[in-house]
Write a protein that holds these residues in place. Structure first.
Motif, short mmCIF file in Angstrom:
data_model
loop_
_atom_site.label_atom_id
_atom_site.label_comp_id
_atom_site.label_asym_id
_atom_site.label_seq_id
_atom_site.Cartn_x
_atom_site.Cartn_y
_atom_site.Cartn_z
N ASN A 212 0.70 -5.39 0.65
CA ASN A 212 2.21 -5.39 1.10
C ASN A 212 3.01 -4.46 0.25
O ASN A 212 2.55 -4.19 -0.98
CB ASN A 212 2.60 -6.79 1.29
CG ASN A 212 2.31 -7.08 2.64
OD1 ASN A 212 1.34 -6.60 3.45
ND2 ASN A 212 2.91 -8.19 3.06
N GLY A 213 4.23 -4.22 0.63
CA GLY A 213 5.30 -3.80 -0.05
C GLY A 213 6.30 -4.79 -0.16
O GLY A 213 6.35 -5.77 0.78
N VAL A 214 7.49 -4.30 -0.60
CA VAL A 214 8.72 -5.25 -0.60
C VAL A 214 9.87 -4.11 -0.52
O VAL A 214 9.63 -3.07 -1.31
CB VAL A 214 8.97 -6.28 -1.71
CG1 VAL A 214 9.14 -5.64 -2.87
CG2 VAL A 214 10.35 -6.86 -1.52
N ASP A 215 10.70 -4.20 0.19
CA ASP A 215 11.91 -3.45 0.18
C ASP A 215 12.77 -3.68 -1.06
O ASP A 215 13.82 -4.39 -0.91
CB ASP A 215 12.82 -3.50 1.55
CG ASP A 215 13.81 -2.50 1.76
OD1 ASP A 215 14.19 -1.65 0.62
OD2 ASP A 215 14.32 -2.08 2.72
N PHE A 216 12.57 -3.16 -2.16
CA PHE A 216 13.27 -3.53 -3.27
C PHE A 216 14.59 -2.64 -3.44
O PHE A 216 15.27 -3.06 -4.35
CB PHE A 216 12.18 -3.29 -4.61
CG PHE A 216 11.67 -1.78 -4.66
CD1 PHE A 216 12.40 -0.78 -4.85
CD2 PHE A 216 10.27 -1.82 -4.21
CE1 PHE A 216 11.69 0.39 -5.19
CE2 PHE A 216 9.64 -0.47 -4.41
CZ PHE A 216 10.38 0.52 -4.83
N TRP A 402 6.23 0.17 -0.83
CA TRP A 402 5.81 0.15 0.73
C TRP A 402 5.20 1.58 1.12
O TRP A 402 4.32 1.85 1.59
CB TRP A 402 7.01 0.26 1.90
CG TRP A 402 6.70 -1.40 2.09
CD1 TRP A 402 7.81 -2.51 2.15
CD2 TRP A 402 5.99 -2.33 2.87
NE1 TRP A 402 7.78 -3.68 2.75
CE2 TRP A 402 6.41 -3.55 3.13
CE3 TRP A 402 4.58 -2.22 3.17
CZ2 TRP A 402 5.66 -4.72 3.62
CZ3 TRP A 402 3.93 -3.06 3.83
CH2 TRP A 402 4.51 -4.48 3.86
N ALA A 403 6.11 2.61 0.67
CA ALA A 403 5.69 4.28 0.83
C ALA A 403 4.31 4.33 0.33
O ALA A 403 3.57 5.00 0.93
CB ALA A 403 6.81 5.03 0.66
N VAL A 404 4.39 4.15 -0.82
CA VAL A 404 2.83 4.38 -1.56
C VAL A 404 1.61 3.59 -0.85
O VAL A 404 0.63 4.28 -0.63
CB VAL A 404 2.88 3.89 -2.97
CG1 VAL A 404 1.49 4.06 -3.71
CG2 VAL A 404 4.01 4.46 -3.67
N LEU A 409 -2.87 3.45 4.05
CA LEU A 409 -3.32 3.33 5.34
C LEU A 409 -3.46 4.74 6.24
O LEU A 409 -4.37 4.73 6.83
CB LEU A 409 -2.27 2.34 5.86
CG LEU A 409 -2.71 2.00 7.33
CD1 LEU A 409 -3.93 1.18 7.40
CD2 LEU A 409 -1.46 1.07 7.87
N GLU A 410 -2.66 5.45 6.11
CA GLU A 410 -2.43 6.52 6.87
C GLU A 410 -3.96 7.58 6.43
O GLU A 410 -4.47 8.10 7.46
CB GLU A 410 -1.14 7.33 6.44
CG GLU A 410 -1.11 8.91 7.25
CD GLU A 410 0.02 9.68 6.79
OE1 GLU A 410 0.57 10.26 7.65
OE2 GLU A 410 0.55 9.30 5.56
N ARG A 411 -4.28 7.46 5.12
CA ARG A 411 -5.25 8.50 4.96
C ARG A 411 -6.52 7.87 5.52
O ARG A 411 -7.46 8.54 5.87
CB ARG A 411 -5.52 8.47 3.51
CG ARG A 411 -4.54 9.02 2.69
CD ARG A 411 -5.06 9.47 1.24
NE ARG A 411 -4.58 8.19 0.37
CZ ARG A 411 -3.73 7.95 -0.11
NH1 ARG A 411 -2.35 8.67 0.02
NH2 ARG A 411 -3.63 6.90 -0.97
#
Length: 414
Positions: A212-216, A402-404, A409-411
């Motif tokens: 997951n990510g976090v909107d830091f 999140w972007a990283v 996933l996109e790949r």
């Protein structure tokens, strides 16, 4: 690319667990590709968020899930020798939409969120049993290993439910293995979940681990709207009278959260209250169950119910506790607390998917005695709290972008 995203629960608003992950997947992919969203909504109020998702996706279809009927479908599925979970989330009207869209759109990829959504692929008349090149690429985001949750439930339950839960564990684990073999890529949320999946599916040679990510930028005590945030935080702190404040956040109709806060209030809070008579414990989250609402009768405990913005409560906290004894995957409440530069005390189970270092980024406590010792020490040592909080935020920024993570996933789709 044309992507069909199939989800067992509407990915909006992104205010808890799986919704946070699915929303960020949809949002990231929709910025770069043409995404159609097909999902269920198990809360009637969530149907109103269709417009929010239509602003992101090319096409959106949301089907209400009636929980009573879903339980009946799950029971029938059990009686027929199949998984309760798969039956619970399967609806013929969703299948019809799935098949129609597949026929109309010529998707490059179908991304399923949660193992139970694979049933729509398995039952589709447009998929054959082979791996023909004409079909879309199939991606399954298991998130975490759902079958393992049923073992945890079984360990707490009494006869006959413990037997039913163990049976569901076995059937759902077999189903997860089938999904792995039929889909092109399988995704887990952490290395710990991937290791668990390999134990139930030893042939799982290739698993993608995408955290997951976090909107830091949003969860940041130094926000551009800090004046508003600090004003609200002072109001929350003022309600506590400036007393030492401990905070828990999470959906309060989720069994693991309910179990955790009830255990904390029963086994830990009384000792803390004796040591710090003014201490406050604030339970923040939507849909509190009767057991949670009853905790508000205890001196010093507040149950807020739903709040528009959880950040002021984080900001007002001296310590954030996540006393989860039943936990899987990555706990977003831990990430959010850490992003807000808050000192976190949590269990090893809740930290397993995050892999923060005990004593450096947070403190781990698994027993009531360990929680009491950690919280007491931190309430007495402001410098330690500040040091852990700063280290926590640095850890989140470095590891949970999140972007990283969504780029990984996109790949898989290409």
């Amino acid at each position: 690319m044309k992507i069909l995203y199939l989800c067992h629960r509407i990915p909006y608003p992104p205010n808890k667990g799986d919704k946070i992950r699915s929303y960020n997947e949809v949002r990231y992919l929709a910025l770069r590709h043409e995404v159609d969203l097909l999902c269920l909504a198990d809360e009637p109020d969530d149907m109103k968020y269709s417009a929010d998702l239509e602003g992101i996706c090319a096409r959106v279809a949301i089907y209400p899930l009636n929980k009573t009927r879903a339980k009946l479908r799950g029971g029938l599925s059990l009686a027929l020798g199949q998984s309760i979970s798969v039956g619970y989330f399967y609806q013929r009207n969703v299948q019809a939409c799935f098949d129609l869209w597949l026929q109309e759109r010529g998707y490059d990829a179908v991304l399923c969120f949660s193992s139970t959504m694979a049933e729509y692929v398995f039952r589709s008349r447009l998929f054959d049993s082979g791996d023909g090149e004409s079909r879309p690429k199939l991606i399954m985001d298991f998130c975490d290993v759902d079958s393992d949750k049923w073992i945890q439930y079984a360990e707490e339950a009494r006869f006959p439910m413990d037997r039913i839960y163990r049976l569901e564990n076995s059937r759902l684990a077999a189903y997860e293995q089938r999904v792995y073999h039929k889909f092109d890529h399988s995704v887990l949320i952490s290395e710990a979940e991937a290791a668990l999946f390999r134990r139930i599916c030893p042939s799982a040679a290739e698993l993608a681990v995408i955290p997951n990510g976090v909107d830091f930028e949003f969860f940041d005590a130094r926000l551009s709207d800090a004046s508003v945030l600090h004003s609200d935080a002072k109001k929350v702190q003022g309600e506590a009278g400036g007393a030492p404040t401990i905070v828990f956040t999470g959906a309060m109709d989720y069994h693991a959260n309910v179990d955790g806060v009830c255990w904390f209030c029963r086994e830990i809070y009384p000792t803390l209250k004796a040591e710090f008579p003014e201490v406050r414990f604030t339970i923040v989250g939507s849909n509190p169950t009767p057991a949670v609402r009853e905790l508000a009768a205890i001196d010093g405990i507040t149950v807020t119910g739903f709040v528009d913005d959880v950040r002021p409560y984080y900001q007002a906290a001296d310590i954030c506790v996540i006393p989860l004894r039943l936990a899987r995957g990555v706990q977003n409440k831990v990430l959010e607390s850490m992003a807000m530069s808050k000192t976190v005390v949590t269990t090893s189970k809740a930290n397993a998917g995050i892999q923060a270092i005990d004593g450096e980024h947070l403190q781990v406590a698994n027993t009531a005695e360990q929680f009491i010792r950690s919280v007491t020490g931190l309430l007495n040592e402001e410098a330690s709290r500040l040091r852990l909080g700063q280290s926590a935020r640095e850890f989140v920024v470095a590891n949970y972008d999140w972007a990283v993570n969504m780029a990984k996933l996109e790949r898989l789709l290409i």
